[in-house]
Structure formats: C-alpha cells, structure tokens
Design an enzyme around this catalytic site. Structure first.
Site, PDB file in Angstrom:
ATOM      1  N   HIS A   1      -3.640   0.510 -10.022  1.00 51.43           N
ATOM      2  CA  HIS A   1      -3.212   1.320  -8.883  1.00 51.43           C
ATOM      3  C   HIS A   1      -2.870   2.717  -9.392  1.00 51.43           C
ATOM      4  CE1 HIS A   1      -2.741  -2.717  -7.179  1.00 51.43           C
ATOM      5  NE2 HIS A   1      -2.903  -2.133  -6.018  1.00 51.43           N
TER       6      HIS A   1
ATOM      7  N   TYR B   1       0.758 -13.216   1.350  1.00 49.04           N
ATOM      8  CA  TYR B   1       0.070 -12.924   0.087  1.00 49.04           C
ATOM      9  C   TYR B   1       1.032 -13.239  -1.042  1.00 49.04           C
ATOM     10  CZ  TYR B   1      -2.299 -10.019  -3.450  1.00 49.04           C
ATOM     11  OH  TYR B   1      -2.930  -9.555  -4.576  1.00 49.04           O
TER      12      TYR B   1
ATOM     13  N   HIS C   1      -7.448  -1.039   0.729  1.00 51.18           N
ATOM     14  CA  HIS C   1      -7.031  -0.221  -0.407  1.00 51.18           C
ATOM     15  C   HIS C   1      -7.544   1.208  -0.300  1.00 51.18           C
ATOM     16  CE1 HIS C   1      -6.512  -4.336  -1.956  1.00 51.18           C
ATOM     17  NE2 HIS C   1      -5.443  -3.807  -2.505  1.00 51.18           N
TER      18      HIS C   1
ATOM     19  N   ASP D   1      -2.756  -2.521 -14.938  1.00 48.49           N
ATOM     20  CA  ASP D   1      -2.504  -2.021 -13.587  1.00 48.49           C
ATOM     21  C   ASP D   1      -3.509  -0.934 -13.224  1.00 48.49           C
ATOM     22  OD1 ASP D   1      -1.348  -1.072 -11.200  1.00 48.49           O
ATOM     23  OD2 ASP D   1      -0.029   0.285 -12.313  1.00 48.49           O
TER      24      ASP D   1
END
Length: 663
Positions: A542, A16, A171, A540
């Site tokens: 996350h 990745y 995820h 972001d």
C-alpha cells in the site's frame, strides 16, 4: 406496502477477516457465521499473497499480521474445519497467487469428497489493480494474465459456480481514483481479461458467454452516497452494453453486473474514530439503495481500522450494521426507488459519458495491461489533488479539518492500544516450525515431480496447457505456497511496477514557498539540496502515503529517492549509503514496524550511515514511543494529514542533519 409483500433476498453478508494462524482464523469464522454472517471473506497475510513461505527471509516480520498464513493443504484444512464448503460462499482476497489458493481449496474439497461443481465463491485475481495500487503482484503482466486466463478456463468447465475473478475497482478508489477513473479502469481491466481469454484458444466459442457471465467485480463506496449510487448505475449500464456489443452475449442474465463491495477505508479517520460508524452506514447506502444496481455481497470495515487491526467485537458491529439495514429497514420491500429521478438519471448519464471517454483513451493507449505506467501516474495525480483539498479545507472531513473539538471518547479512552487486535510476535516462529514439520512429513519425490510438471506446463502456453491441473496436483502432493510461486518465478521472472511519482504533479506552490526558500538556502550553504529516501520495507504494497510524501517533498525542494515497494532492509540501507541521504522515511502499514524498523536502524549504524529516520503508518502510540526510544526521529500516523506540517518537520530535520555533519 403491506406485511404480505415479499421482500427481496438480502445480499451475502461478510466480514473481511483472518489473522495469526489458520486455526485462530477458523475459530473467528465459525463465530462470525454463528452471529449471522452468510459468507466468508478471507484475508491472507502478505507472504501468502506474494508467494513466500513463513520461513522465507522475505516474510520476516509479516507472518500472520494482516491476514492468515496459508502455506500448504494442511492450513486450508485447518482454515475450513467444520465449515461446509459445498454450501459456503467463500471469497478469497488473493491475486498473484490466486490460482494456487484456489488449487488448495479444490484439493481440500476433493479430500472431503465434495464435488468441485458444488463449490461457490470468488478469487479476486485482478492483477492490474495490484500494479496500480495494492502491490501484491509477483509476475510481469503477460504471465499474470496467462494465470488469470487459465483459472477462468478451468473454472468455467469444472467449477462452474465459482467466480474466477472479481475485477477490483475498490483499491483504485483507495489509490485516489475519481468515480470516472474507477469505472473506466475497472472496465478496461475486464475487457483486457476477456480479450485474453478469447485470444488464448483455451475456451470454445460456445463457452464464451458463460465466461462473460462469471466475471464479477469488487467495488468501493465513498461517503458521497448519491454519487456512488449513480456510479453503480453507470457501471451496470456500461457493462451490459460491453457484453452485448463487444462480446455478443444475448442472455441478459449473463450480462448482469455482478459485484461485491467493501465500503471506503481511505476515509476512516484516526481522529474521533467514532465518526467512522456513520460514515460506514452512509457508504453502505450507495451500493444498496438502487435495486437495479444493488451489491450481491458486502463487507464493511470496522470503526477502528485507522488505529489497527479490529477485534471480533468490532467486526460484529460492522455485521450488525448490515443486518439492521437488511432486516429492520424497508429497503428490500420496494423496487428501484430512483426510477424516474431526473437528478439520478442526469448524474448517471454524466458519469457514463465521462467514463466512456476515459475508457476509450485507455483502449487507445493499449488497454489496461498495456497502459499501466500511464494509469499509475494518473492515480498519483488524482490522489495528490484529493490530499491537497483536505489540507486546504476544500474537502471537509469532520473531526480532522473541521469540528475538531471533542469530548473524551469512551470507545478509546486514554489507551487506544487496548482497542485493537495485536498479533502475538511468537506466531511467526510457530508458523516457521509448522512449515518445516509439513515438509519433513511429506513425500518429497512426489512434490518434486509435481513441481517439474508445473514448470513444464508454465513453459507451454498453447491452447491445451492449463496451469490449474498441475497446481491442484501440487497441492495434493503437499507443495507449499513458496514452492508454487518459486517454480513460476523461474519460468516467468518477477516484475517491478511503476511508482507513478515521476508523473505526479504537486499543487503546493504557494503553501510550500517558504520551505522551498529554506531548502534552496540549505543547498547554497552545503553544496546541494536535502536528500530524502522514501522507502517501503517488507511486503506491504500500500504505497499511497509513500507516493504522496515523495511528491510533496519534491515540491518542498528535496531531492527524493523512491524506488517503489517491497524493499529488504539491506536494500534500503544500501540506498541510504550510496545516495548519501539526510533522511530515511520508512512507510509501513502492515503492522510489521516493530520488527522491520529496529532492524533497519541497526543496519544503518553498522553501515555508518548517519541519516535521520522517520516512520509513517498505522502505528499505535505505545509502539511509537518504543520506536522513538530506539532512535526514530518522528512517527507519523493517519492523523497527521497535513503534508505541509510534515514537510516543515523534514526540512528542520534536514537542517539539523547538515549542521551536525562535519564539512
């Protein structure tokens, strides 16, 4: 077995990757392919994932940081230069803008004279997990589902070797999902998508089995590789049954559970990072040992991803792990080695029963698209439980809460900053200039016509309306990522996903009792509890760390203000001022801390806000020193796993703030 026994073909091997620019990423891809990688897995930067061009204000500090910026067809040409798209299997980790990136890929192939039907690969395109865990969503659930349905309907007819979606449980596990939740929520999402396709009328009933056969999955694998093996066998059995019973698919090949995998990144540690190598190896076993449930593609994180972006050598090491497993061991010489195992069969049956019950519960709540708030709250609770078990030592993590004594590592030495990739800060300015040149050199009238056509088809969700054709036309005309997303924002609007923090349940009553006593005493002396603003600036998404800090701070007696992800510096400063907070806690995992944090500090001073500022994220030591020099009180990284200690710091900081405040 003898040497003449045929071996199974190995899975597609990927890394990745993507960073800085399309040209730099293309060089990396060609180097990796030369080293034996057999497929591409493209990481896009956050502006590309969330529908902004490099010169958009929202993209400031984020361009090229966690992936490659792709703003127009020229970037796709650079990205795929000298790579045979007709032969390559290309995976694109892209969700909200998946239709657009696929449109660019198809347009590029057409420019090369490659027939669409030859293209093979995957667009991730799972928006539910973006709402629940990863945060790169743009549009509300209904329009997002429509984009996915249109992509599926288009590819099944025109790009039949393409996987238009991989339903992504990866995820979910990173956000705290148990194996039961991971299986149930992913299958619920797949059901929601397939039901949406069937309702749309955009696919003929005779085509529907082919649609089912193109659904793929992207999963996670933790270090508990026995349980992970059983999870994959449960996934396989449950999907086969859903395809047969719910959708009437009779061809076993079309019911096959086809999945790719990246093994767990959540478990990678900043402490003793060399331990991450055996973790990655063991996690690989959970998705390769069982032939009947083996991954069809795999990508592995690098050993140093808890420190920052990996270098090409680090990615090579992860590729070599796959190659050793596939070509040196005898794994691919045998049938399913677990067939007849009472232990494996019993654990698999247990997971099937529990995941089936959880799936039924989700369906009763309205399915994955209708139960987003509840599923988010459940994941926050599960993550709280996982974090607490690490804090208390119930879940042992070598080098973190046990066996912490260590000799100096020759891999990191004294300067961890030298062992990660840092994106040149000048890249952003270069990409802004690039997109300005692109716009200046195109036929603007053609772009305007293509954008009008896109908006018109977006307004019509009838069986004959499909966004993909208009998207590809815009790509050919020279449109940009921001223009595509901007046009659809006008039609569909934007969405703010739930934070899940309100439903989070803290379990730190005993551990935090002394801190609760201090915050109550502080409230009694100063007229109210200490106030903490937890904020995520930039793009972001996350949010696990921010959510868990918010839950723990609430347990410690703070009044917590948390408004979710993707806030601008101006919004954060306004909230700090209006809520009169004692502490601003900034969470950034995208590498944009050196741009965003100083900007927020400057804005706080201009606004006259005297709150202390702390920062958490994947922040190299040298950067942490710079941030402290600019006025940040504390910097926390993944090695700071004890929320009790963090809360002790924050309570002491709040006490100092109140003591220094007149009146």
């Amino acid at each position: 077995m003898g040497q003449d026994t045929p071996r199974d073909a190995p899975w597609v091997m990927r890394t990745y990757s993507g960073h800085s620019t399309a040209r730099a990423s293309n060089e990396l891809y060609r180097d990796n392919l030369a080293k034996g990688q057999t497929g591409l897995s493209i990481a896009f930067d956050l502006p590309t994932q969330t529908g902004y061009d490099p010169d958009s204000p929202e993209a400031a500090g984020e361009v090229g940081k966690v992936g490659v910026p792709v703003a127009h067809r020229g970037h796709m040409e650079q990205l795929m230069d000298q790579i045979p798209v007709a032969e390559m299997n290309t995976s694109m980790t892209i969700n909200a803008t998946a239709a657009w990136l696929l449109g660019l890929y198809v347009a590029h192939a057409e420019d090369r004279g490659v027939e669409k039907r030859l293209l093979s690969g995957t667009t991730q395109n799972d928006i539910v997990k973006e709402y629940l865990s990863r945060g790169t969503y743009i549009f509300p659930p209904g329009p997002s589902l429509r984009l996915t349905v249109d992509t599926i309907a288009y590819t099944v007819r025109h790009v039949p070797k393409w996987n238009p979606i991989n339903v992504c449980s990866y995820h979910l596990q990173e956000a705290g999902a148990t194996p039961v939740q991971e299986v149930a929520y992913a299958l619920a999402t797949a059901i929601g998508v397939l039901d949406g396709v069937r309702r749309s009328g955009k696919v003929d009933p005779s085509e529907f089995p082919a649609v089912v056969g193109r659904i793929s999955f992207f999963v996670n694998s933790s270090v508990r590789f026995v349980e992970e093996t059983c999870k994959m066998r449960a996934f396989t059995a449950m999907w086969d049954r859903i395809c047969a019973e719910r959708y009437g698919v009779t061809d076993p090949k079309l019911r096959r559970f086809r999945y790719g995998v990246q093994v767990n990144s959540l478990g990678l540690t900043e402490q003793q990072p060399e331990n991450n190598v055996p973790r990655i190896v063991l996690e690989s076993l959970g998705v390769t040992l069982s032939k009947s449930a083996r991954a069809r593609a795999m990508q592995l994180p690098a050993w140093n991803e808890a420190l920052g972006l990996p270098r090409p050598w680090d990615q090579q090491w992860s590729l070599r792990i796959q190659q050793i497993l596939a070509f040196e061991t005898d794994l691919l010489e045998y049938g399913d080695i677990f067939e007849g195992s009472k232990v494996i069969e019993a654990k698999t049956a247990e997971l099937i029963e529990a995941a089936g019950a959880e799936l039924a519960d989700v369906e009763a709540l309205g399915g994955a698209f209708g139960a987003i708030d509840e599923l988010k709250a459940r994941l926050v609770r599960s993550q709280s439980e996982r974090v607490r078990h690490i804090e208390t030592g119930e879940q042992r993590v070598v080098g973190v809460n046990c066996f912490t004594e260590t000799a100096p590592s020759p891999l990191t030495g004294d300067g961890e900053i030298e062992n990660i990739l840092k994106v040149d800060h000048r890249i952003e300015a270069e990409q802004i200039a690039d997109v300005e040149r692109w716009r200046a050199g195109r036929d603007q009238a053609a772009v305007s016509r293509a954008l009008d056509a896109l908006k018109k088809v977006a307004e019509d969700d009838g069986p004959g309306a499909n966004i993909m054709e208009a998207t590809i036309a815009l790509a050919h005309a020279g449109g940009t990522t921001g223009e595509w997303a901007g046009a659809l924002r006008q039609v569909f609007g934007e969405f703010r996903a739930p934070t899940g923090v309100g439903g989070g349940v803290g379990h730190r009553g005993d551990e935090l009792a002394p801190l609760v006593a201090r915050t109550r005493a502080l409230a009694a002396r100063t007229g109210g509890p200490p106030r903490l603003l937890v904020a995520k600036p930039g793009l972001d998404g996350h949010s696990n760390g921010a959510e868990q800090i918010a839950v723990a701070a609430r347990d410690a007696g703070f009044e917590v203000i948390y408004q979710g992800i993707r806030l601008t510096p101006a919004q954060i400063v306004a909230a700090a001022r209006d809520e009169d907070v004692d502490i601003v806690g900034l969470s950034i995992l995208s590498g944009s801390h050196m741009e965003l944090v100083p900007d927020i500090l400057d804005r706080l001073r201009i606004a006259g806000v005297g709150a202390a500022v702390v920062v958490g994220g994947i922040i190299p030591p040298d950067d942490a020193e710079v941030l402290r020099g600019k006025g940040v009180s504390s910097v926390y990284t993944p090695k700071d796993y004890s929320f009790e200690h963090i809360m002790e710091d924050l309570v002491a900081l709040a006490e100092r703030q109140r003591a220094a405040t007149p009146g």
